[in-house]
Design an enzyme around this catalytic site. Structure first.
Site, PDB file in Angstrom:
ATOM      1  N   CYS A 119       0.833  -1.204   0.000  1.00 33.70           N
ATOM      2  CA  CYS A 119       0.000   0.000   0.000  1.00 33.70           C
ATOM      3  C   CYS A 119       0.873   1.262   0.000  1.00 33.70           C
ATOM      4  CB  CYS A 119      -0.887   0.016   1.224  1.00 33.70           C
ATOM      5  SG  CYS A 119      -1.778  -1.516   1.458  1.00 33.70           S
ATOM      6  N   ARG A 121       4.650   0.362  -6.170  1.00 30.53           N
ATOM      7  CA  ARG A 121       4.633  -0.552  -5.036  1.00 30.53           C
ATOM      8  C   ARG A 121       3.628  -1.684  -5.237  1.00 30.53           C
ATOM      9  NH1 ARG A 121       6.610   2.079  -0.166  1.00 30.53           N
ATOM     10  NH2 ARG A 121       5.164   0.875   1.077  1.00 30.53           N
ATOM     11  N   TRP A 159      -3.444  -2.657  -1.416  1.00 27.97           N
ATOM     12  CA  TRP A 159      -3.191  -4.007  -1.918  1.00 27.97           C
ATOM     13  C   TRP A 159      -3.967  -4.920  -0.981  1.00 27.97           C
ATOM     14  CZ3 TRP A 159      -0.960  -8.754  -0.675  1.00 27.97           C
ATOM     15  CH2 TRP A 159      -0.541  -9.538  -1.750  1.00 27.97           C
ATOM     16  N   ASN A 216      -1.474   1.058   6.666  1.00 29.36           N
ATOM     17  CA  ASN A 216      -0.685  -0.001   6.025  1.00 29.36           C
ATOM     18  C   ASN A 216      -0.378  -1.037   7.087  1.00 29.36           C
ATOM     19  OD1 ASN A 216      -0.647   1.431   3.696  1.00 29.36           O
ATOM     20  ND2 ASN A 216       1.543   1.916   3.714  1.00 29.36           N
ATOM     21  N   GLY A 217      -0.532  -2.305   6.758  1.00 29.47           N
ATOM     22  CA  GLY A 217      -0.242  -3.354   7.747  1.00 29.47           C
ATOM     23  C   GLY A 217      -1.495  -4.139   8.061  1.00 29.47           C
ATOM     24  N   GLU A 251      17.155 -17.090 -10.812  1.00 32.56           N
ATOM     25  CA  GLU A 251      16.797 -15.673 -10.944  1.00 32.56           C
ATOM     26  C   GLU A 251      16.308 -15.371 -12.366  1.00 32.56           C
ATOM     27  OE1 GLU A 251      16.067 -13.187  -9.366  1.00 32.56           O
ATOM     28  OE2 GLU A 251      16.469 -11.437 -10.608  1.00 32.56           O
ATOM     29  N   LYS A 287      12.714 -13.800 -13.447  1.00 38.00           N
ATOM     30  CA  LYS A 287      12.554 -12.568 -14.245  1.00 38.00           C
ATOM     31  C   LYS A 287      11.587 -12.801 -15.393  1.00 38.00           C
ATOM     32  CE  LYS A 287      13.511 -10.276 -12.222  1.00 38.00           C
ATOM     33  NZ  LYS A 287      13.972 -10.370 -10.909  1.00 38.00           N
ATOM     34  N   GLU A 291       7.760 -13.568 -13.994  1.00 36.37           N
ATOM     35  CA  GLU A 291       6.996 -12.529 -13.301  1.00 36.37           C
ATOM     36  C   GLU A 291       6.570 -11.382 -14.212  1.00 36.37           C
ATOM     37  OE1 GLU A 291       8.884 -10.685  -9.912  1.00 36.37           O
ATOM     38  OE2 GLU A 291      10.813 -10.576 -10.932  1.00 36.37           O
ATOM     39  N   HIS A 325      17.516 -36.456 -13.374  1.00 40.82           N
ATOM     40  CA  HIS A 325      16.779 -36.932 -12.195  1.00 40.82           C
ATOM     41  C   HIS A 325      15.304 -36.540 -12.273  1.00 40.82           C
ATOM     42  CE1 HIS A 325      20.557 -38.145 -10.434  1.00 40.82           C
ATOM     43  NE2 HIS A 325      21.052 -36.965 -10.799  1.00 40.82           N
ATOM     44  N   LYS A 371       5.742  -4.342  -4.923  1.00 42.62           N
ATOM     45  CA  LYS A 371       7.181  -4.083  -4.890  1.00 42.62           C
ATOM     46  C   LYS A 371       7.768  -4.425  -3.529  1.00 42.62           C
ATOM     47  CE  LYS A 371      11.094  -2.597  -6.389  1.00 42.62           C
ATOM     48  NZ  LYS A 371      11.807  -3.539  -7.278  1.00 42.62           N
TER      49      LYS A 371
END
Ligand code: M6R
Length: 585
Positions: free
Chosen positions: A2, A28, A72, A98-99, A463, A467, A470, A486, A580
């Protein structure tokens, strides 16, 4: 997650300014937004909407104060009613939060019994009603806010706006709140980035302290309500760093900044030496991170072992609490985090601190929770990272860890030389950007993309896959090359793109064998190496830079992800569902 932006000043278009402030915080991640302003000589005006701000404009009301929020969703769906700000029954209290209020159900039941009517399903709304309730017993508004904040369990940051008196109060025990004040205007926000267009002198509110902002200025109080002095810090960020400039997206701008960031970090050897000294005093060393920062941590395991001959363990932030048995007062734990606000890391670290461990933070945001609370902190200095997916912060994290390993091995000159070569290779890749765009267009219809690497190229493969998935939503997985036989090989079909990291190190021959094995099953093999090979269907050259080769190698995957997103007509800066800075568990 948020975002919050509150304005109080001389300008009379507060609604528009708040909307601009919220737009600067869009990176964010959010799913709904709202703004409340105090119209001149009139009532409060509240606008709340699900979805993105987009081209929204604010009605041209004359207003010099107000507050906005990007939400969010956690408690309650994405609806206008659940968006913030929340307003008390009597319209005297406006709240953004926020939270998470962990005890909201119990508080809500009591408030409902006392006659409060709730308009949303959120945990946050209870705070507005609690404030209204407490104002019946106490006229000093700072006391009211302090008392109510003490009633909440969980980690929260709140700003309360009392439109009747034009007063704002901010208090937190988690996510950041930042204040700036000039002669003509004052701002409170959840992120310093939103303040940069106004001033570089900001104040990061410490946990449990209360900041009051009113038309005469700001006052700071400790948790007992005693006034104390407020000292600002100067941010070394200029406006161009928070704008896209000539680039189409922040993601590509940030990819282009990386060569300079790598070179810049080589000048921070004194600060890195301080970290090295602390690590060398400890018996055990742990890296902790989430997402890309975890992959940087995993690279750290390889770099510490290979270069510094130091054993390190790395853990996801969310798993670290289950690894605490071996932590004691001879241990050092390094948090690796772009934002410095990732709750999974912060909560794991609290437990390590209780066991006496030395806490280090490798972060990119000055004033962030991890930066402020660690025993030793190192600022990556990559500048604000505004694309949701991490690119330059990841590269800065690996670069710093690489230099740290060389510092402990007393081979900084060799490390610096490798890093300058890595920076040169990034520049060279960017000169060939068009060919990566063409590759993206060729493989954009693929259902799956796999990335294989061995040694330090294994976390590089993880990584790289992150990338890709996402930003363009194509399923991508990174694997250790040796794991192919395997089980992984069962996934390869005719035409499946498989990226093979094939640097000129001890993994060279084995990685080439993996390329042949997937090729035999019909894969479209994309080889990233210093040497071409007939097994590669597509070849991207990256000259050898020792262990630092991982840096330009990952840049290729960043570009591939970016151009895959463009080929699918997606906005790479704002991937769906992602935030973010992940400040809730
Ligand atoms: O701010 P942090 O570095 O602590 O964030 C960690 C992850 O949330 C972050 O790296 C995330 O995985 C990004 N989406 C990666 O691009």
């Amino acid at each position: 997650m948020c975002g919050i932006f509150a304005y109080l000043g001389e300008k009379t278009n507060a609604g528009e300014l708040i909307l601009q402030g919220l737009t600067s915080l869009e990176y964010r991640g959010y799913d709904s937004w709202g703004v409340a302003i105090k119209k001149e000589n009139s009532k409060l005006h509240v606008e709340k909407h699900p979805g993105k701000i987009g081209e929204a404009t604010f009605p041209p009301f004359t207003a010099s104060s107000g507050i906005g929020h990007t939400r969010w969703a956690t408690h309650g769906g994405v609806t206008a009613a659940n968006a913030h700000p929340h307003v008390s029954c009597n319209d005297e209290v406006v709240l953004v939060h926020n939270g998470i209020v962990e005890n909201f159900e119990e508080l809500k039941q009591n408030l409902q019994k006392a006659g409060h009517h709730f308009k949303s399903e959120t945990d946050s709304e209870v705070i507005a009603h609690l404030l209204e309730e407490e104002m019946k017993n106490e006229t000093d508004l700072k006391e009211v806010v302090l008392r109510v904040f003490r009633m909440l369990t969980g980690m929260s940051a709140i700003i309360v706006f009392f439109p009747g008196t034009n007063q704002f109060f901010a208090i937190k025990n988690g996510s950041p709140l930042v204040y700036s004040g000039t002669q003509s205007e004052q701002i409170l926000a959840s992120d310093a980035v939103a303040l940069i267009p106004y001033t570089n002198n900001v104040f990061f509110l410490p946990d449990y302290e209360l900041l009051e902002m009113n038309p005469h200025g700001a006052r700071l109080y400790d948790e007992t309500g005693t006034e104390k002095s407020l000292k600002t810090v100067t941010l070394e960020i200029d406006k161009s760093q928070v704008e896209k400039g000539a680039f189409a997206h922040f993601m590509i701008k940030e990819i282009h900044e990386q060569a300079a960031i790598v070179k810049q970090l080589t000048k921070k050897t004194d600060q890195i030496q301080n970290l090295a000294t602390a690590i060398q005093k400890s018996n055990r060393f742990y890296f902790v991170g989430c997402g890309s920062a975890y992959y940087a941590a995993l690279c750290g395991e390889y770099l510490f072992s290979k270069i510094a001959k130091i054993h390190a363990n790395s853990s996801f932030g969310s798993e670290f609490s289950y690894h605490l048995d071996f932590i004691d007062n001879t241990s050092t734990v390094m948090a690796v985090s772009q934002s410095g606000e990732t709750i999974d890391i912060i909560s794991g670290l609290q437990k390590a601190r209780e066991k006496g461990a030395h806490i280090m933070a490798l972060v990119n945001v000055l004033g962030s929770t991890l930066y402020r609370t660690a025993d030793s902190s190192f600022l990556l200095g990559a500048g604000p990272e505004k694309a949701v997916c991490s690119t330059k912060a990841f590269v800065a994290q690996i670069t710093a860890i690489f230099l740290l390993a060389h510092t402990m091995a007393h081979t900084v000159d060799k490390g610096t030389k490798d890093l300058f070569n890595a920076a040169r290779e990034i520049t060279s890749i960017l000169e060939r950007e068009k060919s990566i765009q063409e590759l993206a267009e060729k493989i954009v219809k693929s259902k799956n993309i796999f990335v294989l690497g061995r040694g330090i190229s294994y976390p590089g493969a993880l990584e790289s896959a992150l990338k890709i998935k996402e930003v363009c939503y194509i399923h991508a997985e990174g694997f250790a090359g040796g794991e192919l036989k395997h089980g992984v090989i069962a996934l390869i079909e005719k035409g499946t793109p498989v990226i093979i990291y094939n640097p000129e190190d001890e993994t060279y021959e084995d990685s080439l064998s993996s390329a042949y094995e997937v090729k035999a099953r019909g894969a479209y093999v994309i080889g990233i190496s210093s040497k071409p090979n007939p097994v590669f269907d597509a070849y991207i050259e990256v000259k050898n830079c020792g262990e630092a080769t991982i840096i330009p190698n990952v840049v290729i995957a960043q570009l591939l992800g970016y151009y895959l997103a463009l080929a699918k007509n997606l906005d790479p800066d704002k991937p769906r569902n992602l935030a973010k800075s992940v400040t809730v568990k």
